[in-house]
Design a protein around this motif. Structure first.
Motif, mmCIF file in Angstrom:
data_model
loop_
_atom_site.group_PDB
_atom_site.id
_atom_site.type_symbol
_atom_site.label_atom_id
_atom_site.label_comp_id
_atom_site.label_asym_id
_atom_site.label_seq_id
_atom_site.Cartn_x
_atom_site.Cartn_y
_atom_site.Cartn_z
ATOM 1 N N VAL A 137 -4.748 3.402 -4.266
ATOM 2 C CA VAL A 137 -5.317 4.840 -3.845
ATOM 3 C C VAL A 137 -4.130 5.409 -3.132
ATOM 4 N N LEU A 138 -3.460 5.018 -2.371
ATOM 5 C CA LEU A 138 -2.444 5.550 -1.654
ATOM 6 C C LEU A 138 -1.187 5.893 -2.681
ATOM 7 N N GLU A 139 -0.965 5.128 -3.511
ATOM 8 C CA GLU A 139 0.160 5.253 -4.477
ATOM 9 C C GLU A 139 -0.489 6.534 -5.375
ATOM 10 N N ARG A 140 -1.409 6.339 -5.930
ATOM 11 C CA ARG A 140 -2.168 7.567 -6.927
ATOM 12 C C ARG A 140 -2.318 8.715 -6.264
ATOM 13 N N PHE A 141 -3.097 8.934 -5.154
ATOM 14 C CA PHE A 141 -3.478 10.116 -4.810
ATOM 15 C C PHE A 141 -2.489 10.779 -3.724
ATOM 16 N N PHE A 142 -1.738 10.096 -2.937
ATOM 17 C CA PHE A 142 -1.035 10.517 -1.928
ATOM 18 C C PHE A 142 0.407 10.450 -2.550
ATOM 19 N N GLN A 143 0.990 9.891 -3.410
ATOM 20 C CA GLN A 143 2.507 9.734 -3.876
ATOM 21 C C GLN A 143 3.124 8.997 -2.909
ATOM 22 N N ILE A 144 2.591 7.795 -2.230
ATOM 23 C CA ILE A 144 3.179 7.081 -1.184
ATOM 24 C C ILE A 144 3.960 5.827 -2.117
ATOM 25 N N ASN A 145 5.252 5.442 -1.957
ATOM 26 C CA ASN A 145 5.635 4.249 -2.483
ATOM 27 C C ASN A 145 4.987 2.878 -2.142
ATOM 28 N N HIS A 146 5.102 1.955 -2.808
ATOM 29 C CA HIS A 146 4.359 0.668 -2.781
ATOM 30 C C HIS A 146 4.416 0.018 -1.363
ATOM 31 N N ALA A 147 5.592 -0.025 -0.738
ATOM 32 C CA ALA A 147 6.122 -0.743 0.519
ATOM 33 C C ALA A 147 5.056 -0.107 1.616
ATOM 34 N N GLN A 148 5.394 1.375 1.288
ATOM 35 C CA GLN A 148 4.742 2.390 2.519
ATOM 36 C C GLN A 148 3.243 2.138 2.351
ATOM 37 N N SER A 149 2.586 2.000 1.078
ATOM 38 C CA SER A 149 1.100 1.868 1.027
ATOM 39 C C SER A 149 0.659 0.886 1.632
ATOM 40 N N VAL A 150 1.362 -0.347 1.441
ATOM 41 C CA VAL A 150 1.013 -1.516 1.858
ATOM 42 C C VAL A 150 0.891 -1.651 3.439
ATOM 43 N N GLU A 151 1.994 -0.861 3.971
ATOM 44 C CA GLU A 151 1.997 -0.872 5.469
ATOM 45 C C GLU A 151 0.663 0.141 5.927
ATOM 46 N N ILE A 152 0.690 1.253 5.325
ATOM 47 C CA ILE A 152 -0.558 2.157 5.899
ATOM 48 C C ILE A 152 -1.710 1.359 5.602
ATOM 49 N N MET A 153 -1.995 0.754 4.584
ATOM 50 C CA MET A 153 -3.126 -0.066 4.344
ATOM 51 C C MET A 153 -3.416 -1.059 5.420
ATOM 52 N N LEU A 154 -2.235 -1.725 5.942
ATOM 53 C CA LEU A 154 -2.391 -2.702 7.111
ATOM 54 C C LEU A 154 -2.589 -2.169 8.162
ATOM 55 N N THR A 155 -2.229 -1.053 8.337
ATOM 56 C CA THR A 155 -2.534 -0.427 9.656
ATOM 57 C C THR A 155 -4.074 -0.043 9.769
ATOM 58 N N VAL A 156 -4.464 0.530 8.534
ATOM 59 C CA VAL A 156 -5.960 0.767 8.501
ATOM 60 C C VAL A 156 -6.823 -0.568 8.773
ATOM 61 N N HIS A 157 -6.218 -1.510 8.019
ATOM 62 C CA HIS A 157 -7.125 -2.928 8.151
ATOM 63 C C HIS A 157 -7.098 -3.291 9.614
ATOM 64 N N LYS A 158 -6.215 -2.955 10.531
ATOM 65 C CA LYS A 158 -6.130 -3.752 11.506
ATOM 66 C C LYS A 158 -6.516 -2.960 12.623
ATOM 67 N N LYS A 159 -6.239 -1.360 12.660
ATOM 68 C CA LYS A 159 -6.728 -0.460 13.749
ATOM 69 C C LYS A 159 -8.019 0.287 13.450
ATOM 70 N N GLY A 160 -8.278 0.145 12.089
ATOM 71 C CA GLY A 160 -9.749 0.663 11.792
ATOM 72 C C GLY A 160 -9.506 2.255 11.332
ATOM 73 N N LEU A 161 -8.379 2.859 11.198
ATOM 74 C CA LEU A 161 -8.138 4.038 10.358
ATOM 75 C C LEU A 161 -6.661 4.561 10.393
ATOM 76 N N ALA A 162 -6.103 5.139 9.642
ATOM 77 C CA ALA A 162 -4.934 5.916 9.589
ATOM 78 C C ALA A 162 -4.993 7.351 8.994
ATOM 79 N N VAL A 163 -3.995 8.021 9.633
ATOM 80 C CA VAL A 163 -3.832 9.301 8.841
ATOM 81 C C VAL A 163 -2.840 9.179 7.765
ATOM 82 N N VAL A 164 -3.302 9.483 6.629
ATOM 83 C CA VAL A 164 -2.342 9.149 5.334
ATOM 84 C C VAL A 164 -1.673 10.391 4.828
#
Ligand code: TYC
Length: 116
Positions: free
Chosen positions: A56-83
């Motif tokens: 989702v992050l790669e496709r709709f927000f044009q975020i690269n793979h490494a950063q998408s993994v980072e943001i996904m893990l932030t959401v997973h750990k903290k409950g949400l993140a601004v994308v």
């Protein structure tokens, strides 16, 4: 009483018009307000696969793979993140695209927006 713009009041007369009325000087502030911006956020849940969120992050927000993994893990750990932060209509479109993609794939992923 007649109202004049500042440009009218800046001449060198006594601000009386032909009918001998006293003019009121009205200052007009130039309005250059930028449009409000909106934060788009992903929310955590227990069921959406991590790889799907990364996609989702790669496709709709044009975020690269490494950063998408980072943001996904932030959401997973903290409950949400601004994308991302966007103008209203862009934010609305992103939210709709993500929600539709999640629903079509039967994942409960939630995407929301909030005025900055
Ligand atoms: N918590 C999910 C899991 O463990 C992964 C996940 C991450 C879900 C981010 C949603 O926005 C989300 N599979």
């Amino acid at each position: 009483m007649t109202q004049f713009d500042l440009t009218m009041a800046n001449d060198n007369d006594d601000d009386r018009n032909a009918d001998d009325e006293i003019a009121v000087v009205t200052k007009t502030k130039p309005k250059t307000k930028r449009p409000p911006m909106y934060k788009v956020m992903l929310l955590n849940d227990d069921y959406t696969p991590m790889e799907f969120v990364v996609l989702v992050l790669e496709r709709f927000f044009q975020i690269n793979h490494a950063q998408s993994v980072e943001i996904m893990l932030t959401v997973h750990k903290k409950g949400l993140a601004v994308v991302g932060v966007f103008a209203f209509e862009i934010a609305e479109t992103k939210v709709a695209q993500v929600m539709d993609f999640a629903r079509r794939n039967q994942h409960p992923l939630q995407c929301t927006m909030e005025k900055e």
